[in-house]
Scaffold this active site. Structure first.
Site, PDB file in Angstrom:
ATOM      1  CG  ASP A 267      50.154   4.183  26.147  1.00 20.58           C
ATOM      2  OD1 ASP A 267      51.028   4.127  27.041  1.00 20.58           O
ATOM      3  OD2 ASP A 267      49.009   4.639  26.339  1.00 20.58           O
TER       4      ASP A 267
ATOM      5  N   GLY B 164      41.088   9.299  25.640  1.00 19.01           N
ATOM      6  CA  GLY B 164      40.638   8.836  24.340  1.00 19.01           C
ATOM      7  C   GLY B 164      39.228   9.274  23.990  1.00 19.01           C
TER       8      GLY B 164
ATOM      9  CB  THR C 131      41.807  17.461  33.202  1.00 18.36           C
ATOM     10  OG1 THR C 131      40.992  16.358  32.790  1.00 18.36           O
ATOM     11  CG2 THR C 131      41.143  18.140  34.386  1.00 18.36           C
TER      12      THR C 131
ATOM     13  CB  SER D  14      47.934  14.587  32.000  1.00 15.26           C
ATOM     14  OG  SER D  14      46.778  14.090  31.348  1.00 15.26           O
TER      15      SER D  14
ATOM     16  CB  ALA E  71      46.158  17.829  25.198  1.00 19.15           C
ATOM     17  CB  ILE E  72      49.667  13.226  25.283  1.00 14.47           C
ATOM     18  CG1 ILE E  72      50.063  13.387  26.758  1.00 14.47           C
ATOM     19  CG2 ILE E  72      50.797  12.558  24.501  1.00 14.47           C
ATOM     20  CD1 ILE E  72      50.299  12.093  27.480  1.00 14.47           C
TER      21      ILE E  72
ATOM     22  CB  SER F  93      52.646   5.815  33.796  1.00 17.88           C
ATOM     23  OG  SER F  93      52.771   7.218  33.817  1.00 17.88           O
TER      24      SER F  93
ATOM     25  CB  SER G 288      43.330  14.741  23.468  1.00 19.73           C
ATOM     26  OG  SER G 288      43.845  15.442  24.582  1.00 19.73           O
TER      27      SER G 288
END
Length: 503
Positions: free
Chosen positions: A256, A168, A203, A194, A196-197, A264, A199
């Site tokens: 979410d 975030g 990373t 992970s 980007a979902i 998770s 964003s």
């Protein structure tokens, strides 16, 4: 019923088959029902019905289902009707607010991974969690169940450290710096990150500018044992794969659920063999966590959840009212991350990385973790550790920040007035970077030239937008014009004199 199975190319994790309507009438099934498909193996599939796309006597199946039932395209399989799995009843129980046992939760997770539940049923499960939640015992059982769906790494008697950010916060590029400091101190930290979902850059999206991130579980173990740490993408491993399946359903729902998020996250830590974890919880008005009370609630839950899972958890609640550093976007963030390791990057990025790495060092027994982290970073030891990891993952260890060149198309956004930067909208910055093409276009993104509180003159550059194509640059500039990601205003908002005073 004997049917000829044929492959149809559709990307789906669920076990789906397409049957002709007349064959469905014979089987006594309808849309959304299940069938058992038997070849050399056997699997359960969810049915879709058509009278035009598939002929009578045929069954269309995904490549994934063909593997599961042990059949090849064009072979004959046996198809019989099947009842709904037991997990559907457990989902209905959670919809009614019931508390589930660990066995019930494991059954749901196993059926999701096995492709035995439809998208609608998984959506119902996630919606039930969103509305009714879970207690910590249920959440711990959920995390264990998700971890058990794949490989669980073990590093023997070694303490295994981990670092995770809630996300975030645009530009939160500290993970490779944290890992490099921690490994330079001789500790073990197999970091799975992970993409980007929602964003502009995850990373894994910028670390792949340095080296491979698509390591499988064996490679993660091997690299970690060799150099102490790893920068790997979670999606390439089979460590807690269930979490990724749930995310695919969550995204279009726009929810979410808290227990889903916590389970998770922690399932990945269990799967990675973590014994100690530092959590970064960015706090800001446009972040996932928006109040001090909410942050405290998360820290309590994470620490309690860690105790149930055998992981010591400590949390850092961090400032998130503006992007961290200046860079947002894959190549831009890779360059800034390297600049920090080289000793010349933004001070806020370096300081946050040293605070989080210092917490890990203190968990390992260092008295002044923050001070030691700063020493390791300043001495160049972290850079050398970074290079070892990059080399072990197939990258060029001699890469420098100068090698990171952003998109060839760029344009500045200037301040329309003199004054001070009053506000930076994280969401607007991300929207502009995504409009420019990030994260799929690696050279796309933005550079924030002025931070909150900075003094500006009319015409000073506030933001530079980069893109790999001129069309996307134009689109990003239109988005920036409509959202105004950075607001600059004068110190005096108005002047009220004697003549303005009302009697």
């Amino acid at each position: 019923m004997k049917l000829t199975i044929r492959e149809y190319d559709i990307a789906s994790e669920a076990s789906l088959v397409l049957l002709n309507g007349r064959d469905c009438e014979v089987l006594g099934i309808d849309e959304g029902d299940r069938v058992i498909v038997t070849g050399d193996g056997q699997t359960v599939a969810v049915v879709s019905v058509s009278r035009t796309l598939v002929q009578e006597g045929e069954i269309l199946a995904t490549p994934r289902l063909l593997v599961r039932c042990g059949a090849s395209s064009g072979s004959v399989v046996d198809v019989t009707a099947s009842h709904a799995p037991e997990s559907v009843r457990h989902i209905r129980g959670k919809m009614d607010g019931e508390r589930l046992t660990g066995q019930m939760i494991s059954k749901i997770v196993d059926d999701v991974v096995g492709g035995h539940l439809s998208q609608m049923e998984i959506s119902a499960w996630l919606t039930a969690l969103h509305i009714n939640g879970m207690d910590l015992d249920e959440t711990a059982a959920y995390a264990k169940a998700m971890a058990s769906t794949g490989t669980v790494l073990s590093f023997g008697d070694r303490r295994v450290f981990d670092f995770h950010s809630f996300g975030g916060l645009p530009g939160n590029k500290i993970t490779p710096v944290v890992v490099s400091i921690v490994t330079a101190a001789g500790l073990t930290i197999p970091k799975l990150s992970s993409r980007a979902i929602s964003s502009a850059c995850g990373t894994a999206d910028f670390v792949e500018m340095f080296c491979r991130v698509d390591l499988d579980s064996d490679e993660v173990r091997r690299v970690t044992e060799s150099v102490g740490g790893v920068f790997s993408w979670t999606g390439a491993t089979d460590l807690g794969p269930a979490g990724d399946l749930f995310i695919k359903v969550q995204r279009p729902l726009g929810i979410d659920p808290r227990p889903q998020m916590l389970a998770s996250i922690m399932s990945k830590k269990v799967a990675a063999g973590a014994t100690d974890l530092v959590m970064d919880i960015p706090l800001g008005t446009e972040s996932k966590v928006r109040s001090v009370e909410e942050a405290r609630s998360y820290t309590r839950d994470l620490m309690d959840l860690g105790e149930r899972l055998g992981i010591r958890v400590e949390c850092a609640v961090t400032y998130a009212e503006q992007p961290l550093g200046q860079a947002v976007g894959p190549i831009l963030e890779a360059r800034e991350c390297m600049q920090v390791l080289e000793g010349r990057g933004p001070s806020d990025v370096a300081e946050k990385a040293c605070i989080c790495a210092g917490m890990i060092l203190e968990m390992a027994g260092t008295v002044d973790g923050h001070g030691e982290a700063r020493r390791i970073l300043g001495s160049g030891e972290a850079l050398e550790s970074f290079r070892r990891i990059v080399g072990a993952q197939g990258g060029d260890p001699d890469t420098t920040s100068e090698d990171m060149v952003p998109g060839m198309y760029s344009e500045d956004i200037a301040s329309p007035r003199s004054g001070f930067v009053r506000r930076i909208s994280n969401k607007a910055v991300v929207a502009v970077a995504k409009a420019a093409g990030a994260p799929s276009d690696k050279g796309a993104g933005v550079m924030v030239r002025k931070k909150q509180g900075s003094k500006v003159s009319e015409g000073d550059v506030l933001l530079t937008v980069y893109a790999d194509s001129e069309a996307k640059l134009r689109h990003a500039m239109c988005v920036a014009d409509s959202l105004e990601p950075i607001t600059a205003e004068g110190m005096v908002m108005g002047h009220i004199g004697h003549r303005d005073r009302k009697n």
